[in-house]
Motif scaffolding. Structure first.
Motif, PDB file in Angstrom:
ATOM      1  N   GLU A   1       3.867   7.290   2.475  1.00  0.00           N
ATOM      2  CA  GLU A   1       4.046   6.086   3.284  1.00  0.00           C
ATOM      3  C   GLU A   1       3.917   4.870   2.388  1.00  0.00           C
ATOM      4  O   GLU A   1       2.988   4.804   1.577  1.00  0.00           O
ATOM      5  CB  GLU A   1       2.989   6.030   4.384  1.00  0.00           C
TER       6      GLU A   1
ATOM      7  N   VAL B   1       0.847  -1.195   0.000  1.00  0.00           N
ATOM      8  CA  VAL B   1       0.000   0.000   0.000  1.00  0.00           C
ATOM      9  C   VAL B   1       0.882   1.244   0.000  1.00  0.00           C
ATOM     10  O   VAL B   1       1.943   1.271   0.627  1.00  0.00           O
ATOM     11  CB  VAL B   1      -0.979   0.048   1.205  1.00  0.00           C
ATOM     12  N   GLY B   2       0.436   2.262  -0.725  1.00  0.00           N
ATOM     13  CA  GLY B   2       1.145   3.549  -0.796  1.00  0.00           C
ATOM     14  C   GLY B   2       0.146   4.662  -0.530  1.00  0.00           C
ATOM     15  O   GLY B   2      -0.931   4.682  -1.129  1.00  0.00           O
ATOM     16  N   THR B   3       0.478   5.558   0.373  1.00  0.00           N
ATOM     17  CA  THR B   3      -0.497   6.547   0.843  1.00  0.00           C
ATOM     18  C   THR B   3       0.130   7.924   0.980  1.00  0.00           C
ATOM     19  O   THR B   3       1.222   8.064   1.519  1.00  0.00           O
ATOM     20  CB  THR B   3      -1.037   6.136   2.237  1.00  0.00           C
TER      21      THR B   3
ATOM     22  N   ARG C   1       3.964   0.502   2.697  1.00  0.00           N
ATOM     23  CA  ARG C   1       4.010  -0.659   3.590  1.00  0.00           C
ATOM     24  C   ARG C   1       3.992  -1.948   2.782  1.00  0.00           C
ATOM     25  O   ARG C   1       3.268  -2.062   1.801  1.00  0.00           O
ATOM     26  CB  ARG C   1       2.789  -0.692   4.517  1.00  0.00           C
TER      27      ARG C   1
ATOM     28  N   GLY D   1      -1.417  -5.655   8.484  1.00  0.00           N
ATOM     29  CA  GLY D   1      -1.056  -4.565   7.575  1.00  0.00           C
ATOM     30  C   GLY D   1      -0.681  -3.309   8.331  1.00  0.00           C
ATOM     31  O   GLY D   1      -0.071  -2.401   7.783  1.00  0.00           O
ATOM     32  N   ALA D   2      -1.051  -3.269   9.602  1.00  0.00           N
ATOM     33  CA  ALA D   2      -0.720  -2.121  10.444  1.00  0.00           C
ATOM     34  C   ALA D   2       0.565  -2.396  11.204  1.00  0.00           C
ATOM     35  O   ALA D   2       0.854  -3.544  11.534  1.00  0.00           O
ATOM     36  CB  ALA D   2      -1.855  -1.856  11.423  1.00  0.00           C
ATOM     37  N   GLY D   3       1.313  -1.385  11.475  1.00  0.00           N
ATOM     38  CA  GLY D   3       2.477  -1.509  12.348  1.00  0.00           C
ATOM     39  C   GLY D   3       2.026  -1.541  13.795  1.00  0.00           C
ATOM     40  O   GLY D   3       0.960  -1.027  14.136  1.00  0.00           O
TER      41      GLY D   3
END
Lengths: 429, 429
Positions: free
Chosen positions: A302, A277-279, A304, A372-374
């Protein structure tokens, strides 16, 4: 009826010391979540509690008070982590630690981090209530500034670098300044570091932010791995000029260039196979008036993924395309890697298995998954055997005031946490 | 040498009352510009003085003091305009007015507005020094909040509506609040209005923000018309969610949609023949964190043209395209017309001719031109015969700290202003 059942179970289980079916107090747990949400409550009924804010500091003071009421030995380490310790019976044992964070993203919700933090307190309350002692000391850790770059857990893992201290969050405070506000000491961060072997095991309970558990109607997610992430600031330098008198073809419009870049980030991220993912979540245009062509724009970027190579590869593509777009517009572009990087992390297989067994004994359905979250667990995984337990978040919504997890789901996760701790206490040396 | 010449001319000219070759004091004029730039001076050497700021208020107090030293009768009208009046010799005459503004855009320069405002003061100083009296009363008007929607001049022209009062500028104050801060009264704005016939003529000196005079090495621009402009707020409503756990294909990213819109505004503006300009200068993304998909974005939209039809036509295209883009992204879009509209305005032909004659007598080169920038003169043109005098701005830069006009160019324009006033004083009844 629930309470009657709990009392009944309590009577049944006490003689066994650490029965698999031990249950926490669901109502008390939910009340802790409600109480915590009061810190930073706004007129609109939503709570704001970004790390280092006055609300964050007030909530931390409340947590410390609650810990003291539970007879935990409490301290704030030099990185601002709150640690509450319950003594073990065997002086040779290293602590089993568990916890999460209570700081929030701007405009966030009441469950991200908070569920794991309050569950950790509820575990201690349940153990106290049932007079259960453990061989290992137990540590509740409330990590500092998770949302602004997993600050506290990085310090504990020994890789919060000097550069990170200058990263500023939405309160306007840098990490360095924030650490001082939280009662830490930036000159003594080395002392925060725990070496491999110093923590027997670490567990984090958290809401599942991808919506898989909610969609598939499952109780518990067992985390196998946590994606890595990198953050950049991207600066576009054009030329500020009068919007009425500067013809369209003579403009060096930093915002127009940034807009093309944002579109390109999305297209390039989608163009690759995989789950990366790119945000772009933050943007500031200067001077920022309707009648002035923006001369400068700064955005975040960001990326990930579970693979560091994918992150690097995607960033290279984004940088190349960004430079092309900027050059064509006669606008400068520069990328600054922020020191908030988290490497992909794997959890401990034995702990995964224990969480699965415990869930089965509690009659809860499970799914193995990636995060997917840190999380703070990501950094602690570098220095200790680590496990992560997910509970459903309605519609997968998080980082939003609409975030919601039912009291039953929170209690399910906390029961898994509690019983997994007790099993690990028996098995680990 | 310049001073000697001025004294010499002064002696020569005094018996003629209003000689065409009358000259202002260039050094004194430049000093006024320097003195004004001190209000809002920052540590970085640049000045910030957005309307309603403390710096704006301090600068206004200084202007009033200077006016009083010139024996002008000074007042602040209910819209916050500063008016300094010098009596005329004929009680039947309506005032000849001239002036500009001293408020600035964020990160603006020392010349936009300020040249016209300080030139007006220098005209009064020169007349006093040379003991020249006029038949008409002369009014210096320092209009309030020009940059945030030509507030003061709109009030004077009688079309500052109630809705405009809620428009907030970068200080955080609304126009209504700002008027109170400046010493005005929002309940008495009707009394600010001047009816056609109440002002004999209005003149504004201003820097030319298009760069034409500088490029073509000309002294004076004579403005034939001023473009109209409209402002909108455009709101994109997506859904804020966690940037790590929300797959790319499930996002409702308000910033990505806004980025596509900004690109479309540029493309559509360029796709039409003509000199229309379309600008997005302001953007805010909420919540605005690197790890949160923006759930809401608000941008500005500004369109300018000499034709109201072109503005309407271009906006219709932009709205249609914006709605298409938003629909495809499952994001909401809404347009709010801000009450800062200025209609295209034409200046008075007879005054244009007088400015041309005066310039010729002063040996200055001229060019007739249109103004791409909005000005207070635009609104005053609705109620009084109006003229506008442009002087060069280096490289056409404005709304930037790099804005620059030489002292000689400022003095040239002020000489034209002074002598045109004296000619109009002779000719107008």
């Amino acid at each position: 009826m629930k309470k009657i059942r709990l009392i009944f179970l309590g009577i049944l289980m006490l003689p066994l010391v650490a029965p698999a079916q031990l249950k926490v107090d669901q109502d008390r747990l939910e009340q802790l979540i409600f109480d915590l949400a009061k810190f930073g409550l706004q007129d609109n009924g939503e709570t704001e509690r970004v790390a280092f804010s006055d609300a964050d500091i007030a909530a931390r003071e409340w947590v410390i008070e609650e810990m003291k009421k539970m007879n935990l030995e409490t301290k704030i380490d030099f990185a601002g982590n709150i640690i509450g310790t319950r003594k073990g019976t065997d002086a040779n044992m290293k602590p089993i630690a568990f916890g999460s964070h209570i700081d929030r993203v701007p405009n966030g919700g009441n469950y991200d981090g908070c569920v794991g933090a309050m569950a950790a307190l509820e575990v201690m309350l349940s153990l106290n209530e049932k007079n259960i002692s453990t061989r290992h000391p137990l540590e509740v850790i409330i990590f500092s500034n998770e949302e602004g770059g997993v600050m506290g857990s990085r310090a504990m893992a020994g890789h919060l670098g000097k550069n990170a201290l200058s990263v500023v969050n939405s309160t306007g405070f840098s990490m360095g300044e924030g650490i001082i506000r939280l009662g830490g000491d930036t000159t003594k961060l080395k002392q925060v570091q725990r070496m491999p072997g110093e923590i027997a095991a670490f567990l984090e309970l958290h809401i599942e932010q991808g919506g898989i558990l909610d969609r598939e109607n499952l109780d518990i997610g067992i985390v196998e791995g946590i994606v890595g992430l990198k953050w950049w600031n991207v600066t576009f330098t054009g030329f500020a000029n009068h919007a009425g008198t500067t013809p369209m073809n003579l403009r060096q419009d930093a915002l127009l260039t940034a807009a093309k870049f944002i579109v390109a980030v999305n297209e390039l991220t989608n163009s690759m196979d995989g789950k990366q993912v790119g945000t772009v979540g933050r943007i500031k245009a200067f001077p920022g008036a309707p009648n002035v062509i923006p001369g400068k724009v700064v955005t975040s970027l960001e990326i990930r993924d579970l693979s560091s190579e994918v992150i690097t590869n995607l960033f290279d593509k984004i940088r190349q395309k960004g430079e092309e777009i900027a050059k064509a517009a006669n606008v400068g572009i520069s990328f600054e890697l922020l020191d908030t990087t988290a490497d992909p992390a794997l959890t401990d297989i034995a702990i995964q298995q224990q969480i699965a067994k415990t869930s089965a004994k509690l009659g809860l359905s499970i799914k193995k998954m990636q995060s997917g979250a840190g999380h703070d667990a990501q950094d602690i995984a570098l220095i200790a055997p680590t496990g992560m337990i997910f509970v459903p978040s309605k519609d997968g919504i998080s980082h939003s005031p609409k975030e919601f997890t039912t009291a039953e789901d929170m209690a399910n996760g906390t029961n898994v946490l509690l019983n997994t701790i007790l099993e690990l206490d028996k098995k680990l040396n």
